[in-house]
Design a protein around this motif. Structure first.
Motif, short mmCIF file in Angstrom:
data_model
loop_
_atom_site.label_atom_id
_atom_site.label_comp_id
_atom_site.label_asym_id
_atom_site.label_seq_id
_atom_site.Cartn_x
_atom_site.Cartn_y
_atom_site.Cartn_z
N ALA A 64 0.85 -1.19 0.00
CA ALA A 64 0.00 0.00 0.00
C ALA A 64 0.89 1.23 0.00
CB ALA A 64 -0.92 0.00 1.22
N PHE A 65 0.39 2.27 -0.65
CA PHE A 65 1.11 3.54 -0.73
C PHE A 65 0.32 4.57 0.08
CE2 PHE A 65 1.27 1.14 -4.68
CZ PHE A 65 2.62 0.81 -4.73
N MET A 66 0.96 5.17 1.04
CA MET A 66 0.24 6.02 1.99
C MET A 66 0.90 7.37 2.14
SD MET A 66 -0.93 5.04 5.90
CE MET A 66 -1.90 3.66 5.26
N SER A 67 0.06 8.38 2.27
CA SER A 67 0.53 9.73 2.55
C SER A 67 0.53 9.95 4.06
CB SER A 67 -0.37 10.76 1.87
OG SER A 67 -0.10 12.07 2.34
N ILE A 68 1.44 10.75 4.53
CA ILE A 68 1.51 11.06 5.96
C ILE A 68 0.24 11.78 6.42
CG2 ILE A 68 2.59 13.33 5.71
CD1 ILE A 68 3.48 10.65 8.34
N LEU A 69 -0.49 12.38 5.46
CA LEU A 69 -1.72 13.09 5.80
C LEU A 69 -2.79 12.13 6.32
CD1 LEU A 69 -2.02 15.67 2.87
CD2 LEU A 69 -1.23 16.06 5.21
N ASN A 105 5.37 16.88 11.29
CA ASN A 105 6.00 15.77 10.58
C ASN A 105 7.49 16.03 10.41
OD1 ASN A 105 6.39 13.45 8.98
ND2 ASN A 105 6.08 14.62 7.11
N MET A 106 8.31 15.08 10.85
CA MET A 106 9.76 15.22 10.77
C MET A 106 10.38 14.23 9.79
SD MET A 106 9.82 17.54 13.08
CE MET A 106 11.57 17.80 13.30
N GLY A 107 9.54 13.44 9.09
CA GLY A 107 10.07 12.40 8.21
C GLY A 107 9.52 12.49 6.80
N GLU A 108 9.33 11.31 6.19
CA GLU A 108 8.85 11.24 4.81
C GLU A 108 7.39 11.69 4.72
OE1 GLU A 108 10.50 10.39 2.11
OE2 GLU A 108 12.39 9.81 3.07
N GLU A 109 7.05 12.24 3.56
CA GLU A 109 5.67 12.66 3.32
C GLU A 109 4.84 11.52 2.73
OE1 GLU A 109 5.84 16.10 0.87
OE2 GLU A 109 6.68 17.39 2.43
N ASP A 110 5.49 10.60 2.03
CA ASP A 110 4.82 9.44 1.44
C ASP A 110 5.69 8.21 1.71
OD1 ASP A 110 2.66 10.92 -0.24
OD2 ASP A 110 4.55 11.86 -0.83
N PHE A 111 5.06 7.06 1.88
CA PHE A 111 5.83 5.85 2.16
C PHE A 111 5.08 4.62 1.64
CE2 PHE A 111 3.47 7.28 5.86
CZ PHE A 111 2.70 6.18 6.21
N VAL A 112 5.84 3.52 1.54
CA VAL A 112 5.30 2.26 1.03
C VAL A 112 5.22 1.26 2.18
CG1 VAL A 112 5.52 0.46 -0.73
CG2 VAL A 112 6.52 2.72 -1.13
N ILE A 113 4.11 0.52 2.23
CA ILE A 113 3.94 -0.53 3.23
C ILE A 113 3.85 -1.87 2.50
CG2 ILE A 113 2.58 -1.35 5.19
CD1 ILE A 113 1.31 1.45 5.28
N TYR A 114 4.76 -2.77 2.80
CA TYR A 114 4.74 -4.11 2.21
C TYR A 114 4.21 -5.09 3.25
CZ TYR A 114 7.94 -2.06 -1.24
OH TYR A 114 8.51 -1.27 -2.20
N TYR A 115 3.24 -5.89 2.83
CA TYR A 115 2.67 -6.89 3.75
C TYR A 115 2.95 -8.29 3.21
CZ TYR A 115 -0.76 -10.04 5.81
OH TYR A 115 -1.36 -11.12 6.42
N ARG A 116 3.44 -9.15 4.09
CA ARG A 116 3.67 -10.55 3.74
C ARG A 116 2.94 -11.44 4.74
NH1 ARG A 116 9.62 -12.61 2.48
NH2 ARG A 116 9.08 -11.46 0.59
N ASN A 117 2.12 -12.32 4.21
CA ASN A 117 1.37 -13.25 5.05
C ASN A 117 2.34 -14.20 5.74
OD1 ASN A 117 -0.34 -15.07 6.23
ND2 ASN A 117 -1.49 -15.54 4.39
#
Length: 213
Positions: free
Chosen positions: A56-61, A78-90
């Protein structure tokens, strides 16, 4: 009453084994009020399908919105990234151990053959055999009739040079610095994440306050 100040720091990517995504899983949170900080950490912001791997691709907002709904009077920084990627593994979908070993063996063989061909190509281009013969004749006064100790020392030196360059000997690193391969892998990982985020933003696939249900 003084408004609580909440600091957020997100990295570029996260790898999770739990389908429920809470703020503590994708962001570091700091607040003077520890109870408030624990409350923020437990806020759920997304949920993956349990049986399927995904990202999933998520905005800090999205995090800012979720925190604001729980703590309306909070001041969020906010002191870090504005957008980030979340990888999920079952976690129940474990890859075959033999398949993993096969992949590692294939990579090792490919790297070994590729490096060997590169070295042989270089030696052929600069005519190393002729150079060795000239060195042998210069220092010993006779022309060699076959392989000499110079080739042996060259092979040993080349092997040691490879170990030192890649900062790794069998079972142990030479220094605490990252190896060239580790540096390139981190750069590759960063470029992949940035490409994913840019593509998701253009396609409207990023989770943002404008499309977050």
């Amino acid at each position: 009453m003084e408004r609580p100040v909440i600091y957020l720091h997100a990295e570029q990517s996260y790898f999770l084994n739990d389908p429920k995504v809470r703020i503590k899983d994708v962001c570091s949170v700091y607040c003077k009020d520890s109870n408030l900080q624990n409350k923020i950490n437990c806020i759920e912001v997304y949920k993956f399908k349990e049986k399927e791997d995904g990202r999933a691709f998520m905005s800090i907002l999205v995090l800012v919105q979720a925190i604001s709904e729980e703590i309306p009077d909070g001041e969020i920084k906010n002191m870090g990234e504005e957008d980030f990627v979340i990888y999920y593994r079952n976690p129940q979908k474990q890859p075959s151990r033999w398949l993993q070993r096969g992949k590692i063996a294939l990579i090792c063989v490919t790297c070994f053959l590729g490096m060997g061909i590169s070295i042989m190509g270089y030696n052929n281009d600069v005519d190393m055999s002729r150079v060795f013969s000239q060195l042998y004749e210069t220092f010993l006064g006779t022309r060699p009739t076959g392989a000499t100790f110079i080739e042996l020392f060259y092979s040993i030196g080349l092997t040691l040079g490879v170990f030192l360059f890649f900062n790794h000997t069998p079972g142990k690193k030479v220094t605490n610095e990252p190896t060239p391969i580790q540096v390139q892998m981190r750069l590759y990982e960063r470029d992949v994440n940035q490409t994913f985020l840019l593509g998701a933003s253009r396609k409207g696939e990023e989770l943002d306050v404008s499309n977050n249900d």
